[in-house]
Design a protein around this motif. Sequence first.
Motif, PDB file in Angstrom:
ATOM      1  N   ILE A   1       0.908  -1.180   0.121  1.00 28.97           N
ATOM      2  CA  ILE A   1      -0.134   0.086   0.029  1.00 28.97           C
ATOM      3  C   ILE A   1       0.732   1.090  -0.012  1.00 28.97           C
ATOM      4  CG2 ILE A   1      -0.190   0.135   2.439  1.00 28.97           C
ATOM      5  CD1 ILE A   1      -3.042   0.932   2.100  1.00 28.97           C
ATOM      6  N   ASN A   2       0.365   2.054  -0.673  1.00 29.19           N
ATOM      7  CA  ASN A   2       1.023   3.681  -0.716  1.00 29.19           C
ATOM      8  C   ASN A   2       0.165   4.661  -0.935  1.00 29.19           C
ATOM      9  OD1 ASN A   2       2.933   5.555  -0.882  1.00 29.19           O
ATOM     10  ND2 ASN A   2       3.716   5.032  -2.978  1.00 29.19           N
ATOM     11  N   VAL A   3      -0.402   4.884   0.114  1.00 32.30           N
ATOM     12  CA  VAL A   3      -1.636   6.037   0.121  1.00 32.30           C
ATOM     13  C   VAL A   3      -1.069   7.146   0.986  1.00 32.30           C
ATOM     14  CG1 VAL A   3      -4.041   6.532   0.883  1.00 32.30           C
ATOM     15  CG2 VAL A   3      -3.406   4.271  -0.047  1.00 32.30           C
ATOM     16  N   THR A   4      -1.372   8.342   0.384  1.00 34.51           N
ATOM     17  CA  THR A   4      -1.147   9.533   1.178  1.00 34.51           C
ATOM     18  C   THR A   4      -2.273  10.362   1.735  1.00 34.51           C
ATOM     19  OG1 THR A   4       0.955   9.985   0.098  1.00 34.51           O
ATOM     20  CG2 THR A   4       0.023  11.802   1.120  1.00 34.51           C
ATOM     21  N   GLU A   5      -2.090  10.819   2.977  1.00 34.85           N
ATOM     22  CA  GLU A   5      -3.433  11.527   3.406  1.00 34.85           C
ATOM     23  C   GLU A   5      -2.871  12.967   3.977  1.00 34.85           C
ATOM     24  OE1 GLU A   5      -6.824  10.712   6.993  1.00 34.85           O
ATOM     25  OE2 GLU A   5      -4.633  10.295   7.345  1.00 34.85           O
ATOM     26  N   THR A   6      -3.377  13.859   3.359  1.00 31.87           N
ATOM     27  CA  THR A   6      -3.346  15.244   3.878  1.00 31.87           C
ATOM     28  C   THR A   6      -4.489  15.783   4.588  1.00 31.87           C
ATOM     29  OG1 THR A   6      -4.458  16.052   1.742  1.00 31.87           O
ATOM     30  CG2 THR A   6      -2.159  15.624   1.804  1.00 31.87           C
ATOM     31  N   GLY A   7      -3.931  16.912   5.282  1.00 35.74           N
ATOM     32  CA  GLY A   7      -4.882  17.400   6.316  1.00 35.74           C
ATOM     33  C   GLY A   7      -4.150  17.957   7.676  1.00 35.74           C
ATOM     34  N   PRO A   8      -4.980  17.806   8.660  1.00 38.48           N
ATOM     35  CA  PRO A   8      -4.513  17.981  10.098  1.00 38.48           C
ATOM     36  C   PRO A   8      -3.334  17.192  10.532  1.00 38.48           C
ATOM     37  CG  PRO A   8      -7.064  18.057  10.011  1.00 38.48           C
ATOM     38  CD  PRO A   8      -6.718  17.381   8.826  1.00 38.48           C
ATOM     39  N   THR A   9      -3.325  16.022  10.234  1.00 36.68           N
ATOM     40  CA  THR A   9      -2.169  15.112  10.539  1.00 36.68           C
ATOM     41  C   THR A   9      -1.808  14.538   9.369  1.00 36.68           C
ATOM     42  OG1 THR A   9      -3.947  13.543  11.084  1.00 36.68           O
ATOM     43  CG2 THR A   9      -2.880  15.083  12.995  1.00 36.68           C
ATOM     44  N   PRO A  10      -1.060  15.008   8.481  1.00 40.73           N
ATOM     45  CA  PRO A  10      -0.501  14.269   7.156  1.00 40.73           C
ATOM     46  C   PRO A  10      -0.002  12.927   7.348  1.00 40.73           C
ATOM     47  CG  PRO A  10       0.044  16.602   7.244  1.00 40.73           C
ATOM     48  CD  PRO A  10      -0.330  16.215   8.614  1.00 40.73           C
ATOM     49  N   THR A  11      -0.277  11.911   6.720  1.00 38.24           N
ATOM     50  CA  THR A  11       0.175  10.556   6.877  1.00 38.24           C
ATOM     51  C   THR A  11       0.480   9.797   5.576  1.00 38.24           C
ATOM     52  OG1 THR A  11      -1.225  10.475   8.867  1.00 38.24           O
ATOM     53  CG2 THR A  11      -0.116   8.369   8.218  1.00 38.24           C
ATOM     54  N   ASN A  12       1.549   9.070   5.726  1.00 41.17           N
ATOM     55  CA  ASN A  12       1.846   8.163   4.543  1.00 41.17           C
ATOM     56  C   ASN A  12       1.580   6.829   4.982  1.00 41.17           C
ATOM     57  OD1 ASN A  12       2.416  10.225   2.631  1.00 41.17           O
ATOM     58  ND2 ASN A  12       4.462  10.410   3.460  1.00 41.17           N
ATOM     59  N   TYR A  13       0.559   6.142   4.316  1.00 41.13           N
ATOM     60  CA  TYR A  13       0.217   4.714   4.545  1.00 41.13           C
ATOM     61  C   TYR A  13       0.997   3.890   3.809  1.00 41.13           C
ATOM     62  CZ  TYR A  13      -3.419   7.037   7.128  1.00 41.13           C
ATOM     63  OH  TYR A  13      -4.151   7.546   8.185  1.00 41.13           O
ATOM     64  N   THR A  14       2.348   3.359   4.263  1.00 41.46           N
ATOM     65  CA  THR A  14       3.076   2.581   3.387  1.00 41.46           C
ATOM     66  C   THR A  14       3.398   1.252   3.783  1.00 41.46           C
ATOM     67  OG1 THR A  14       5.210   3.491   4.389  1.00 41.46           O
ATOM     68  CG2 THR A  14       4.144   4.417   2.299  1.00 41.46           C
ATOM     69  N   PHE A  15       2.631   0.679   4.861  1.00 38.79           N
ATOM     70  CA  PHE A  15       2.917  -0.646   5.633  1.00 38.79           C
ATOM     71  C   PHE A  15       1.541  -1.197   5.586  1.00 38.79           C
ATOM     72  CE2 PHE A  15       6.277   2.031   7.287  1.00 38.79           C
ATOM     73  CZ  PHE A  15       7.566   0.912   7.391  1.00 38.79           C
ATOM     74  N   THR A  16       1.454  -2.577   5.292  1.00 39.37           N
ATOM     75  CA  THR A  16       0.329  -3.239   5.499  1.00 39.37           C
ATOM     76  C   THR A  16      -0.039  -3.676   6.510  1.00 39.37           C
ATOM     77  OG1 THR A  16       1.503  -5.504   4.834  1.00 39.37           O
ATOM     78  CG2 THR A  16       0.709  -4.406   2.791  1.00 39.37           C
ATOM     79  N   GLY A  17      -1.190  -3.711   7.040  1.00 40.90           N
ATOM     80  CA  GLY A  17      -1.643  -4.000   8.453  1.00 40.90           C
ATOM     81  C   GLY A  17      -2.385  -5.333   8.344  1.00 40.90           C
ATOM     82  N   GLY A  18      -3.170  -5.429   9.334  1.00 45.11           N
ATOM     83  CA  GLY A  18      -4.081  -6.594   9.751  1.00 45.11           C
ATOM     84  C   GLY A  18      -5.223  -6.615   8.802  1.00 45.11           C
ATOM     85  N   ILE A  19      -6.194  -7.610   8.947  1.00 43.17           N
ATOM     86  CA  ILE A  19      -7.444  -7.633   8.337  1.00 43.17           C
ATOM     87  C   ILE A  19      -8.590  -7.838   9.444  1.00 43.17           C
ATOM     88  CG2 ILE A  19      -6.479  -8.562   6.257  1.00 43.17           C
ATOM     89  CD1 ILE A  19      -8.146 -11.283   6.877  1.00 43.17           C
TER      90      ILE A  19
END
Length: 233
Positions: free
Chosen positions: A111-129
């Motif tokens: 996964i490589n998703v970027t979130e902008t806004g109050p707490t910018p975050t880059n989601y680049t690690f896979t998590g659980g289900i």
Amino acid sequence: MTAFDPLPTFDHGAKFVRTGVLVVNPGGLSCPSPASCFGINRLPERGFIGGMPLKILRSAVFAAAILFAGVAHAAPVTWTIPSTSVTGGRTISGTFVFDTSLPATQRLVSINVTETGPTPTNYTFTGGINGDYYLGQSAAAVTNERAIAIRLPAIPATAGGNYTVPVIFTRECINAVAGKCDNLNTDQSATNVIITSVAAAPVPTMTEWAMILFGTMLAGGAALYIQRRRQFG
């Protein structure tokens, strides 16, 4: 025309063969009498099929069988999330790779998703289900670490189309197991997000490679057979 013995004996290599069909020694003609050699047409010698040695043919069939045994899996599909507003003044965009042929816990390949806004975050690690929710995270998940959860029920196994994601959540993780978040707060979300995929160039699967190999060996056998017929016919 002098009749010949219907069951002559021939020196076939190092062996003697008694048969109702005349067989020619590959190293030269050996007949019990000139009369019995009259009008002989050379036939493929023992140990050959279509001019191809049986040992080589058996090896080709065995190799093809090994390749055929390989299961052709669906290829991983890269999905693109367009720029999408999430409640709370945030925007997400990016990609993730999904492979429906893998076990459920491994289907979110990356996964490589970027979130902008109050707490910018880059989601680049896979998590659980969690059910049909697949999670990504910005680091090794711990409580209160931000995470993203994408619901993917019945997502297509192949690329080349669109898919509507029912809901995407981004919020703090509230439960993590072995560094993988499997639950998060759900008060920040985007619904009915249309994601897209692009069909990749086709790559031969193991089964297709086996067909290519086997076809090549058969073609080689046919070529050898024709060559030998022309040489000894």
